[in-house]
Design a protein around this motif. Structure first.
Motif, PDB file in Angstrom:
ATOM      1  N   ASN A   1      -2.765   0.641  -7.712  1.00 52.75           N
ATOM      2  CA  ASN A   1      -1.966   1.635  -7.007  1.00 52.75           C
ATOM      3  C   ASN A   1      -2.253   3.041  -7.495  1.00 52.75           C
ATOM      4  OD1 ASN A   1      -0.761  -0.404  -5.539  1.00 52.75           O
ATOM      5  ND2 ASN A   1       1.134  -0.412  -6.728  1.00 52.75           N
TER       6      ASN A   1
ATOM      7  N   GLN B   1      -5.333   4.349  -6.040  1.00 50.27           N
ATOM      8  CA  GLN B   1      -5.099   4.863  -4.688  1.00 50.27           C
ATOM      9  C   GLN B   1      -4.467   6.245  -4.718  1.00 50.27           C
ATOM     10  OE1 GLN B   1      -2.755   1.462  -3.053  1.00 50.27           O
ATOM     11  NE2 GLN B   1      -4.217   1.544  -1.372  1.00 50.27           N
TER      12      GLN B   1
ATOM     13  N   THR C   1       4.996   6.424  -1.945  1.00 49.22           N
ATOM     14  CA  THR C   1       5.394   5.303  -2.804  1.00 49.22           C
ATOM     15  C   THR C   1       4.410   4.148  -2.705  1.00 49.22           C
ATOM     16  OG1 THR C   1       6.776   4.263  -1.112  1.00 49.22           O
ATOM     17  CG2 THR C   1       7.831   5.895  -2.527  1.00 49.22           C
ATOM     18  N   THR C   2       4.260   3.443  -3.820  1.00 52.87           N
ATOM     19  CA  THR C   2       3.482   2.202  -3.868  1.00 52.87           C
ATOM     20  C   THR C   2       4.289   1.161  -4.626  1.00 52.87           C
ATOM     21  OG1 THR C   2       2.330   2.988  -5.856  1.00 52.87           O
ATOM     22  CG2 THR C   2       1.205   3.303  -3.752  1.00 52.87           C
ATOM     23  N   ASP C   3       4.060  -0.094  -4.316  1.00 51.67           N
ATOM     24  CA  ASP C   3       4.774  -1.201  -4.948  1.00 51.67           C
ATOM     25  C   ASP C   3       3.834  -1.948  -5.886  1.00 51.67           C
ATOM     26  OD1 ASP C   3       5.411  -4.534  -3.985  1.00 51.67           O
ATOM     27  OD2 ASP C   3       6.552  -3.410  -5.464  1.00 51.67           O
ATOM     28  N   ASN C   4       4.206  -2.024  -7.164  1.00 55.80           N
ATOM     29  CA  ASN C   4       3.358  -2.747  -8.125  1.00 55.80           C
ATOM     30  C   ASN C   4       3.796  -4.187  -8.344  1.00 55.80           C
ATOM     31  OD1 ASN C   4       5.428  -2.745 -10.229  1.00 55.80           O
ATOM     32  ND2 ASN C   4       4.915  -0.589 -10.577  1.00 55.80           N
TER      33      ASN C   4
ATOM     34  N   GLY D   1       0.807  -1.202   0.000  1.00 56.64           N
ATOM     35  CA  GLY D   1       0.000   0.000   0.000  1.00 56.64           C
ATOM     36  C   GLY D   1       0.842   1.254   0.000  1.00 56.64           C
ATOM     37  N   LEU D   2       0.213   2.358   0.415  1.00 53.01           N
ATOM     38  CA  LEU D   2       0.871   3.648   0.368  1.00 53.01           C
ATOM     39  C   LEU D   2       1.911   3.781   1.469  1.00 53.01           C
ATOM     40  CD1 LEU D   2      -2.325   5.818  -0.143  1.00 53.01           C
ATOM     41  CD2 LEU D   2      -0.766   5.021  -1.907  1.00 53.01           C
TER      42      LEU D   2
ATOM     43  N   ASP E   1       5.155   4.912  -8.219  1.00 55.84           N
ATOM     44  CA  ASP E   1       4.732   3.512  -8.273  1.00 55.84           C
ATOM     45  C   ASP E   1       5.796   2.722  -9.024  1.00 55.84           C
ATOM     46  OD1 ASP E   1       2.773   1.318  -7.978  1.00 55.84           O
ATOM     47  OD2 ASP E   1       2.742   1.397 -10.162  1.00 55.84           O
TER      48      ASP E   1
END
Length: 405
Positions: free
Chosen positions: A94, A97, A81-84, A18-19, A40
């Motif tokens: 993401n 979001q 940051t977000t992780d895809n 998540g964020l 992302d």
């Protein structure tokens, strides 16, 4: 599992896709609400370093802007940051979001073009500017959306392929083979090579053949190389990421001199632990790599500070040993350009920021001088003349072929 840097370990131990918000100095900005910038990327990719490089470039730019007082009369920028996980579906979730966050002004994409391409529909639906420092598919910017919310400071596949073919011609080689992934990325690179060959005036280059490898798998890539050599290829154009590229380098290093061919590679191989994966074999192979940025060309105070930050962050003794450096400079410049756009728009309204990005004043960044970076008809900041062709030296440094040029 490879040893991660301290910053990478901190991100991975967050334990969530998540964020993740990186903090801002409250003692400087007090209660002023932050202006948000997203990122992302493929943070959980096992061999990637491009994600960390882009994050470093973006965060350094944010730190520099905040040190000068932030934006909009004293509001700090903050990176989210977000992780895809390299998955297009997760990347779309993401961006949904990020797009729902108030004061989210833009986001930077990661390494993998398939993820970014899938995000295009949603970013245009919510009018969230995409800033692309690495992903190379031409269609990311050459999309059907009007207005177009995608902006890039980085190479695109078409100009990278042209630069690699010119590097082959400059060596006096004529017959080349292409090794590419059996994906849209590989097929587009094949298309651009064939188009460039058709439009060359001297017709001195020709394509001996194409061999496909499976994206994410290093099996059989050496067999493709041997097949191209049998077809008379004098040079190899390689389109691959770091695992497949390292497998090919180690395979070629084991061959006799008569069966070794120079390799001219897309910068995808530099998006991870390539030198570590290759080991000593890297010094046995004639390899040239396209890049959009090198610390060897940096002269500005901002660039010198960025080089120092990068060497400290990655724990190396030379900026030219920094992994995935070609993502650091573009990410830095993109965020600095975004800061200028926010100030020019006098707002965090995305449509106003988009308009400002298309009408920025000239800006001298760490990648180069942009006069301007973008226009309403051009969302690509770099052109063919901006491509650097680099080689790994005996110390593992990635050095432009002509440092003084």
């Amino acid at each position: 599992m490879h040893p991660a840097s301290p910053s990478r370990r901190r991100f991975l131990t967050a334990g969530s896709a998540g964020l993740v918000a990186l903090t801002v100095p409250s003692h400087v900005f007090g209660s002023a609400p932050p202006v948000l910038v997203g990122l992302d990327a493929e943070f959980f990719d096992r061999t990637s370093t491009s994600d960390e490089a882009v994050q470093l470039g973006a965060q350094t730019a944010i730190d520099d802007i905040n040190a000068m007082g932030g934006v909009l009369g004293g509001r700090p920028l903050q990176l989210i940051t977000t992780d895809n996980r390299s998955l297009p579906a997760r990347g779309v979730a993401n961006v949904e979001q990020l797009g729902n966050l108030p004061d989210m002004t833009a986001y930077l994409g990661g390494k993998f073009s398939p993820v970014v391409l899938e995000q295009l529909a949603h970013i245009h639906a919510v009018r969230l500017p995409l800033l692309a420092p690495w992903s190379a598919a031409d269609a990311i910017v050459d999309n059907q959306y009007r207005p177009n919310y995608a902006f890039r400071v980085g190479l695109r596949d078409s100009i990278a392929m042209e630069a690699l073919l010119e590097a082959i011609a400059a060596r006096g080689l004529q017959r080349m083979g292409l090794i590419a992934p059996s994906s849209a990325w590989g097929r587009s690179c094949q298309f651009f090579i064939e188009r460039h060959l058709i439009h060359r005036t001297d017709r001195s280059l020709e394509l001996a053949g194409v061999e496909w490898h499976r994206w994410g798998s290093d099996r059989l890539i050496d067999e493709g190389y041997r097949a191209l050599v049998q077809k008379g290829a004098e040079a190899i154009v390689l389109v691959a990421n770091e695992p497949e590229g390292a497998t090919l380098v180690k395979a070629v290093a084991q061959l006799s001199d008569a069966n070794r061919r120079p390799i001219f590679s897309h910068w995808g191989i530099t998006g991870g632990r390539f030198t570590e994966l290759c080991g000593p074999a890297l010094q046995e192979v004639d390899l040239e790599v396209a890049q959009s940025f090198s610390f060897a060309r940096v002269k500005s105070p901002e660039g010198v500070r960025l080089a120092q930050r990068a060497t400290e962050h990655f724990g190396v003794d030379d900026p030219l040993k920094v992994p995935s450096a070609t993502g650091i400079g573009p990410a830095y410049d993109l965020v600095r350009l975004l800061g200028l756009a926010i100030e020019q728009a006098r707002s965090t309204t995305r449509a106003a920021i988009h308009e400002a990005l298309e009408h920025l004043p000239p800006y001298s960044g760490v990648v180069g001088h942009f006069a301007p970076a973008f226009t309403p008809l051009r969302h690509e900041a770099l052109r063919a003349r901006d491509v650097l062709i680099c080689r790994f030296d005996a110390d593992g440094r990635l050095v432009p072929r002509n440092i003084g040029g």
